[in-house]
Design an enzyme around this catalytic site. Structure first.
Site, short mmCIF file in Angstrom:
data_model
loop_
_atom_site.label_atom_id
_atom_site.label_comp_id
_atom_site.label_asym_id
_atom_site.label_seq_id
_atom_site.Cartn_x
_atom_site.Cartn_y
_atom_site.Cartn_z
N THR A 129 46.61 0.76 25.61
CA THR A 129 46.44 -0.69 25.65
C THR A 129 47.02 -1.30 26.92
OG1 THR A 129 46.67 -0.71 23.26
CG2 THR A 129 46.94 -2.83 24.36
N SER A 153 41.44 -4.17 22.21
CA SER A 153 40.32 -3.67 21.40
C SER A 153 39.26 -3.05 22.30
CB SER A 153 39.70 -4.81 20.58
OG SER A 153 40.66 -5.33 19.69
N GLY A 181 54.61 2.19 22.40
CA GLY A 181 55.75 2.79 21.71
C GLY A 181 56.44 3.81 22.59
N ARG A 221 64.17 -6.88 -15.41
CA ARG A 221 64.54 -8.29 -15.26
C ARG A 221 63.98 -9.11 -16.42
NH1 ARG A 221 67.83 -12.06 -12.78
NH2 ARG A 221 66.66 -13.96 -12.31
N THR A 238 46.64 -4.23 12.97
CA THR A 238 46.20 -4.42 14.36
C THR A 238 46.18 -3.11 15.15
OG1 THR A 238 46.98 -6.69 14.38
CG2 THR A 238 46.74 -5.63 16.51
N GLU A 292 46.10 0.99 16.03
CA GLU A 292 45.12 2.03 15.66
C GLU A 292 43.77 1.39 15.33
OE1 GLU A 292 44.64 5.15 15.79
OE2 GLU A 292 46.60 5.73 16.53
N ASP A 340 42.11 -2.79 15.66
CA ASP A 340 42.20 -4.06 14.96
C ASP A 340 41.20 -4.07 13.79
OD1 ASP A 340 42.67 -7.19 15.04
OD2 ASP A 340 40.51 -6.84 14.91
C1 LIG Z 1 54.04 -2.94 17.62
C2 LIG Z 1 52.86 -2.46 18.38
C3 LIG Z 1 52.78 -1.13 18.76
C4 LIG Z 1 51.71 -0.68 19.52
N1 LIG Z 1 51.73 0.62 19.99
C5 LIG Z 1 50.78 0.99 20.90
C6 LIG Z 1 50.90 2.26 21.57
O1 LIG Z 1 51.85 3.03 21.35
N2 LIG Z 1 49.93 2.59 22.46
C7 LIG Z 1 48.87 1.77 22.74
O2 LIG Z 1 48.04 2.13 23.54
N3 LIG Z 1 48.76 0.56 22.12
C8 LIG Z 1 49.69 0.15 21.23
N4 LIG Z 1 49.59 -1.08 20.62
C9 LIG Z 1 48.48 -1.96 20.97
C10 LIG Z 1 47.46 -2.14 19.85
O3 LIG Z 1 46.73 -0.98 19.67
C11 LIG Z 1 46.61 -3.36 20.23
O4 LIG Z 1 47.42 -4.50 20.04
C12 LIG Z 1 45.36 -3.47 19.41
O5 LIG Z 1 44.44 -2.47 19.76
C13 LIG Z 1 44.67 -4.83 19.56
O6 LIG Z 1 44.47 -5.15 20.89
P1 LIG Z 1 44.96 -6.58 21.45
O7 LIG Z 1 46.38 -6.77 21.06
O8 LIG Z 1 44.63 -6.63 22.87
O9 LIG Z 1 44.12 -7.65 20.63
P2 LIG Z 1 42.69 -8.23 21.02
O10 LIG Z 1 41.75 -7.11 21.24
O11 LIG Z 1 42.84 -9.24 22.09
O12 LIG Z 1 42.33 -8.98 19.67
C14 LIG Z 1 42.87 -10.26 19.34
C15 LIG Z 1 42.06 -10.85 18.18
O13 LIG Z 1 40.71 -10.99 18.58
C16 LIG Z 1 39.84 -10.39 17.65
N5 LIG Z 1 38.73 -9.76 18.36
C17 LIG Z 1 38.78 -8.96 19.44
N6 LIG Z 1 37.54 -8.55 19.78
C18 LIG Z 1 36.69 -9.09 18.89
C19 LIG Z 1 35.28 -9.03 18.68
N7 LIG Z 1 34.48 -8.27 19.44
N8 LIG Z 1 34.76 -9.73 17.65
C20 LIG Z 1 35.54 -10.47 16.86
N9 LIG Z 1 36.86 -10.56 17.00
C21 LIG Z 1 37.45 -9.87 17.99
C22 LIG Z 1 40.67 -9.36 16.92
O14 LIG Z 1 40.20 -9.21 15.60
C23 LIG Z 1 42.07 -9.96 16.94
O15 LIG Z 1 42.25 -10.75 15.81
C24 LIG Z 1 50.65 -1.56 19.85
C25 LIG Z 1 50.70 -2.88 19.43
C26 LIG Z 1 51.80 -3.34 18.74
C27 LIG Z 1 51.87 -4.80 18.43
#
Ligand SMILES: Cc1cc2nc3c(=O)[nH]c(=O)nc-3n(C[C@H](O)[C@H](O)[C@H](O)COP(=O)(O)OP(=O)(O)OC[C@H]3O[C@@H](n4cnc5c(N)ncnc54)[C@H](O)[C@@H]3O)c2cc1C
Length: 659
Positions: free
Chosen positions: A159, A165, A198, A331, A441, A443, A445
């Site tokens: 990411t 995503s 992570g 309880r 979110t 693995e 969203d």
């Molecule tokens: C605690 C934590 C640990 C993590 N660990 C890792 C890690 O170790 N390695 C790693 O690579 N990543 C990691 N991540 C990242 C995580 O995989 C991403 O946050 C996730 O894939 C979502 O991407 P984003 O945050 O950019 O959200 P976005 O992709 O920006 O999405 C934001 C919102 O928009 C919506 N959305 C996006 N695209 C569309 C669409 N086409 N249609 C409709 N709705 C849409 C989504 O549903 C969501 O509600 C971690 C995240 C967190 C918070």
């Protein structure tokens, strides 16, 4: 001696991993039988792993500061690794990869602190998984042993701030330099910064880093390269800048952080080269010609992570339910009218109604997960069909959504069901609720995954639409939709039989008739997919295609939802057929009825709107849910024992120890 999920005991005492069983005493026989049923084919393996875990291994003091939590999680993970924990699911000591053991070991960690679960997931599942899934045999041999022993802590850096995503659009560049035979890793823009990663804030020494691979001026798409990021003293290496995300909404013990690269050089051989490599002459070589097919093949090898996260969410939800139900069995509130003493919480119909449908759902998802593991194992075989692989990806996505939604909802339900006590951190529920939140979110969203499921469902008959008008499309899709879910699994055969029986029936079926349940689930899915397919075909011809398809997103998400409901019901029915204990079977049938009826009840608006159910039947769904909850009340303890969370791992101070 290995103390994690190797295979159950063999004649060789070295292979028996259980040093000091901590199996709890005083469980009901029915609870044991239900656990065995729910564990299914993995009962021996799961029991062995549960037996080997103590509260000290898994439960963290919830009052720890962030720094203390991170240190505890790291030490606990290393202690587990020293007992062989990281080996599970990997090819070590000349043994073949045991996927089941890997999945079961990971899900077992979710019986305790979820920071530990996720730290393990990052280290063994994501970091180790990237090496194993994307690396060559030589790279796996060279790097994996130190990873699974936690001598080499690392990150899975996919990411970026700009893209989460949509990882196809990552901005990090991996550019081959033939002069030095190196790959130059670079973050060309601020949004190319790797984010939320992570192990990146403190503990990671390397990062499996995803970016766009350029060789000789040609872009070959997203690839992964192993990049050292810190020295042994923990300082950033030249060109690498890491940052700490600090406090998050949960998972306090995981050090999530950011990474940027400024022209960082690594040897060419650090490119994980299973699907594409740069040879000694500096040429890019891959057996897969299409860039996008290569990308999806690479992502496909990482599906195990999604399977594991779904499983962990399921276990976390079961833990919350076990705590809340046990609390409701001790309880009391308000005097018994006209009697003595006070009423037990679980004797209130509303309390039963709050908890039992979720318990039924926990079982349903558990059976579905067993089928998913089976499919995951099957798909390791080189001879597996492309259709089966697609089914795995679709099922893993759909179930991950269902399990993480379940966990999020159920943690809140459980917290409220325990009143003020539920809000005390020492009773685990707020910790669980906060930690499980982000499972929706990472693995993948959940909303994006549901679109993936829907697209996969439609893929099977897309070709059939070409040249058809709207009416013909309906006919064609109606014909194809039944065959679309690719293969007839054992469970599917059962459902087909039930649906056929329901169709043969004259007059209204009983509300508890399993064949009627199956018919309703199948008919709803069929209708939703048929209408979606037809609407999509029309949208494809619109002048503004994006707007037209965009308007169908809710429909797609609903299609994925009802599809997953149906496969979960199938697995539940199939799972019960395999149970021999008559009492466990009877209770499981009640739970399956409750899962089916409460699912139909929750969506009764759709069935009414589409003329699939009378108003009277819709109303009787509500009373039937109540009746099933009352029927299950006498078995409440056994039913939560059956969920398989050992009482010594509940960790909730408010639960009185069992006699
Ligand atoms: C605690 C934590 C640990 C993590 N660990 C890792 C890690 O170790 N390695 C790693 O690579 N990543 C990691 N991540 C990242 C995580 O995989 C991403 O946050 C996730 O894939 C979502 O991407 P984003 O945050 O950019 O959200 P976005 O992709 O920006 O999405 C934001 C919102 O928009 C919506 N959305 C996006 N695209 C569309 C669409 N086409 N249609 C409709 N709705 C849409 C989504 O549903 C969501 O509600 C971690 C995240 C967190 C918070």
């Amino acid at each position: 001696m290995t103390q994690t999920a190797t295979r159950p005991a063999t004649d060789d005492p070295i292979d028996d991993p259980i040093d000091a069983p901590v199996r709890e005493q005083g469980r009901t026989g029915l609870g044991d039988a239900l656990t065995a049923a729910l564990d299914g084919a993995y009962h021996g393996l799961r029991q062995q792993v549960r037996d080997s875990l103590t509260a000290d291994d898994l439960l963290r003091d919830p009052s720890m500061s962030m720094a203390e939590a991170r240190a505890w999680v790291k030490e606990s993970l290393m202690a587990l690794a020293a007992r062989g924990w990281g080996n599970a699911g990997y090819p070590v000591d000349g043994k073949a990869t045991d996927v089941e053991a890997g999945v079961v070991s990971f899900e077992a960690l979710a019986h305790g602190d979820l920071s530990l679960t996720i730290k393990g997931g990052v280290q063994f599942g994501l970091f180790g998984g990237a090496i194993e899934g994307l690396g060559t045999e030589q790279q796996v041999r060279e790097w994996l042993p130190d990873i699974i022993a936690t001598r080499h802590l690392g990150c899975f850096a996919m990411t970026e701030l700009g893209h989460g995503s949509d990882v196809h659009s990552l901005e990090t560049t991996l550019t081959y330099d033939p002069e030095t035979d190196e790959i130059v890793v670079h973050s060309p823009t601020p949004t190319a910064t790797k984010a939320y990663i992570g192990n990146a804030a403190e503990h990671g020494r390397s990062a499996a880093t995803f970016g766009q691979l350029w060789v000789d001026g040609v872009l070959h798409g997203v690839h992964c390269v192993l990049v050292p990021i810190r020295d042994d003293a923990g300082a950033d290496l030249p060109g690498v800048t890491t940052a700490d995300h600090g406090h998050k909404g949960g998972l306090l013990g995981v050090d999530n952080g950011m990474i940027t690269f400024d022209q960082v050089r690594v040897p060419r051989t650090n490119l994980l080269a299973k699907f594409g490599l740069i040879d000694a002459d500096g040429r890019y070589v891959s057996a897969i010609d299409s860039e996008s097919r290569r990308f999806f093949t690479m992502l496909g090898t990482l599906v195990r992570g999604r399977v594991c996260v779904g499983a962990a969410a399921g276990i976390a939800g079961r833990r919350a339910l076990s705590i809340a139900t046990r609390y409701a069995l001790q309880r009391r509130q308000f005097p018994v009218p006209g009697g003595e003493g006070e009423v037990l919480l679980l004797d209130y119909a509303s309390h039963q109604r709050r908890l039992f449908p979720w318990i039924a759902r926990a079982y349903a998802l558990g059976f579905a997960h067993n089928d998913l593991i089976r499919l995951l194992v099957e798909c390791r075989s080189p001879s597996v069909t492309e259709a089966r692989r697609r089914e795995l990806e679709s099922r893993a996505a759909g179930l991950k959504v269902a399990e993480t939604r379940f966990a999020n909802d159920v943690c809140q339900v459980a917290r409220e069901a325990c009143g003020g006590a539920g809000y005390m951190a020492e009773n685990q529920l707020t910790l669980l609720r906060n930690d499980v939140d982000i499972f929706a979110t990472f693995e993948g969203d959940n909303t994006v995954l549901q679109q993936l499921v829907a697209k996969g469902l439609l893929l099977g008959y897309r070709e059939g639409w070409t040249g058809l008008d709207r009416r013909e499309t309906f006919v064609k899709t109606a014909d194809l939709v039944g065959r679309m879910v690719v293969e007839l699994t054992y469970a599917r055969t059962i459902t087909d039989r039930l649906v056929a029986a329901a169709r043969r029936q004259s007059g209204e079926a009983s509300i508890l008739d399993r064949s009627w349940h199956a018919l309703m689930f199948v008919e709803r899915e069929k209708h939703v997919l048929e209408s979606l397919a037809a609407r999509l075909q029309a949208a494809a011809k619109a002048s503004d295609r994006f707007a037209a398809v965009n308007a169908l997103q809710d429909h797609m998400i609903y299609a994925a939802h009802v599809h997953t409901d149906r496969i979960v019901l199938e697995s539940f029915i199939g799972g019960i057929e395999a149970v021999s204990d008559p009492e466990a079977k009877r209770v499981l049938n009640k739970l399956c009825d409750l899962y089916a009826v409460s699912t139909l009840c929750d969506d009764r608006g759709w069935f009414l709107e589409h003329g699939r159910m009378s108003a009277a039947r819709s109303k009787s769904l509500v009373t039937t849910v109540d009746r099933l909850c009352a029927d299950l009340r006498p078995h409440a303890l056994a039913v939560v024992e059956g969920l398989g969370i050992p009482s010594h791992l509940l960790g909730a101070q408010m639960i009185a120890p069992q006699e």
